[in-house]
Design an enzyme around this catalytic site. Structure first.
Site, short mmCIF file in Angstrom:
data_model
loop_
_atom_site.label_atom_id
_atom_site.label_comp_id
_atom_site.label_asym_id
_atom_site.label_seq_id
_atom_site.Cartn_x
_atom_site.Cartn_y
_atom_site.Cartn_z
N ARG A 51 68.87 -20.26 -20.57
CA ARG A 51 67.45 -19.94 -20.40
C ARG A 51 67.32 -18.79 -19.41
O ARG A 51 66.55 -17.86 -19.60
CB ARG A 51 66.65 -21.17 -19.93
CG ARG A 51 65.23 -20.81 -19.53
CD ARG A 51 64.25 -21.96 -19.42
NE ARG A 51 64.78 -23.21 -18.97
CZ ARG A 51 65.17 -23.50 -17.73
NH1 ARG A 51 65.07 -22.60 -16.76
NH2 ARG A 51 65.67 -24.68 -17.44
N TYR A 103 44.62 -7.74 -32.10
CA TYR A 103 45.36 -8.69 -32.93
C TYR A 103 44.78 -10.10 -32.73
O TYR A 103 44.58 -10.54 -31.60
CB TYR A 103 46.84 -8.64 -32.54
CG TYR A 103 47.68 -9.67 -33.26
CD1 TYR A 103 47.96 -9.54 -34.61
CD2 TYR A 103 48.16 -10.78 -32.59
CE1 TYR A 103 48.70 -10.49 -35.28
CE2 TYR A 103 48.91 -11.75 -33.25
CZ TYR A 103 49.18 -11.59 -34.59
OH TYR A 103 49.92 -12.55 -35.26
N ASP A 175 50.25 -3.03 -26.18
CA ASP A 175 50.93 -3.66 -27.31
C ASP A 175 51.38 -2.53 -28.24
O ASP A 175 50.56 -1.89 -28.90
CB ASP A 175 49.94 -4.62 -28.00
CG ASP A 175 50.57 -5.36 -29.18
OD1 ASP A 175 51.56 -4.87 -29.74
OD2 ASP A 175 50.04 -6.43 -29.55
N LYS A 200 58.06 -7.60 -36.04
CA LYS A 200 57.59 -6.59 -36.97
C LYS A 200 58.62 -5.45 -37.11
O LYS A 200 59.70 -5.69 -37.57
CB LYS A 200 56.21 -6.10 -36.53
CG LYS A 200 55.25 -7.24 -36.08
CD LYS A 200 54.86 -8.17 -37.20
CE LYS A 200 54.16 -9.45 -36.69
NZ LYS A 200 53.00 -9.24 -35.84
#
Ligand SMILES: *Cc1c(COP(=O)(O)O)cnc(C)c1O
Length: 388
Positions: A51, A103, A175, A200
């Site tokens: 982690r 978004y 973004d 994406k």
């Protein structure tokens, strides 16, 4: 060669990456391990628990940081997990100014999750920074922008937003999912944080869900690392490997996405059944000048409406397409289409939605890297089925 000296097409393949120190493996191995042996307590090779740090993930984080001309990269289990980490740097009472053409998932996490914790979000048009400035108060801490926007392909001036943020001592987060660092590098224009839905274009093959943040400032990076490790929304080594592999062709893919996008946008603009085409490369696009300044090309995202604005016609086109697949998401090698009014923006009331241009006949295309002739033929045969 230092990362900072490499050109983009070299960075995607080499930046932040070294042959594996134990075996010489040229490709970064998938370190599928949760933990690492210590010789004696605290005596380890830089890794304790996955982690906190994993060599495959770290290689990807360093690579993405280099592509954005940043210093520090952090990868998360999704784009939204990356956004979550940025907002967690804020405190109750703080305010965020964001674009009203955002978004849907970002809008949802802001309003449905973080407003509960007394963080305030204001959504406004950000074409004019003088207008944005009117909304800045003592509590404002962060400007959150997205450009180009989804699905209307509006462009926000990153440099102007950064000047405004600096004037008022705010952080600016961008973004950069639609553009990728191949087309646009917000940190160079003064942004503090770049965020990606790696799902994406960066991943590029529609096989991974992942997010990333990149910044330059060490103190900010430490804060974000602390949240990444404490909240724990990290991505796994297998997915990190797949994205490292996808990124090696980012420049080639983006170049083809942009070429195909341009050809298809121009074709649609002259099509007798098409009404409006939204693509920032057109000279008559409202923000074309800014797009030309801050982007190296215009990418593969296009939206268009059909004359008469009948939802039936949009449905006919979408179910007749054969090469384009009707699906959520974008940015993969394969061409996709979607219907924002019923899919991504379905939760927004019709009146609100139409005010921002999301009409019933609006179709959004993520133009892939297939042969352009086949894409044009496919669009033409689908539009032929629309009654005159
Ligand atoms: C998809 C997307 C996100 C969210 O990313 P996930 O990886 O789906 O969590 C954020 N911003 C933009 C612009 C997106 O397209």
């Amino acid at each position: 060669m230092k990362n900072s000296k490499m050109k983009f097409g070299t960075k995607v393949i080499h930046a932040g990456l070294e042959a594996d120190p134990t075996t010489g493996a040229v490709m970064t191995p998938i370190y599928q391990t949760s933990t690492y042996k210590q010789a004696s307590p605290g005596d380890h090779k830089g890794y304790e628990y996955s982690r906190t740090g994993n060599p495959t993930r770290n290689a990807l984080e360093n690579n993405i940081a280099a592509l954005e001309n940043g210093k520090f990269g952090l990868c998360f289990g999704s784009g939204l997990a990356a956004i979550d980490a940025v907002i967690k740097t804020l405190n109750p009472g703080d305010e965020v100014l964001s674009t009203n053409d955002l978004y849907g998932g970002s809008y949802r996490i802001f309003t449905k999750i973080f407003e509960k914790y007394q963080i305030k979000f204001t959504f406004i048009g950000m074409q004019e920074m003088a207008e944005v400035e009117k909304h800045i108060s003592k509590a404002t801490k962060l400007l959150w922008i997205e450009t180009p926007t989804n699905p209307m392909m509006n462009i926000i001036d990153i440099k102007a937003a950064s000047d405004l943020a600096k004037k008022h001592n705010l952080l600016l987060a961008v973004d950069n999912t639609f553009a990728t660092p191949y087309l646009q590098r917000p940190l160079d224009l003064g942004a503090d944080i770049v965020m990606h839905s790696i799902t994406k274009y960066m991943g590029g093959h529609s096989d991974v869900v992942m997010g990333a943040l990149v910044c330059k400032d060490e103190k900010l990076a430490e804060e974000l690392y602390f949240i990444q490790n404490s909240s724990g929304a990290v991505c796994g080594p297998q997915d990190s490997f797949l994205v490292l592999r996808g990124i090696k062709t980012l420049h080639l893919r983006m170049q083809r996405h942009s070429e195909n996008g341009k050809a298809l946008a121009r074709h649609l603009k002259n099509h007798p059944k098409v009404d409006k085409v939204y693509w920032p490369g057109f000279e008559d696009h409202a923000n074309h000048r800014v797009a030309k300044e801050q982007m190296d090309d215009f990418g593969g995202m296009i939206s268009f409406t059909i004359k008469g604005n009948d939802v039936k016609d949009a449905n006919t086109v979408m179910s007749s397409l054969e090469v384009f697949t009707l699906a959520e998401s974008l940015g993969g090698v394969e061409s996709l289409c979607c219907h924002p009014a019923s899919m991504t923006h379905g939760a927004i009331p019709k009146e609100e939605r139409e005010k921002s241009g999301v009409l019933d006949s609006l179709i959004r295309l993520s133009v892939g890297v297939e042969d352009i002739d086949d894409l044009i033929t496919d669009i033409d045969q689908a539009l032929m089925k629309v009654n005159p």
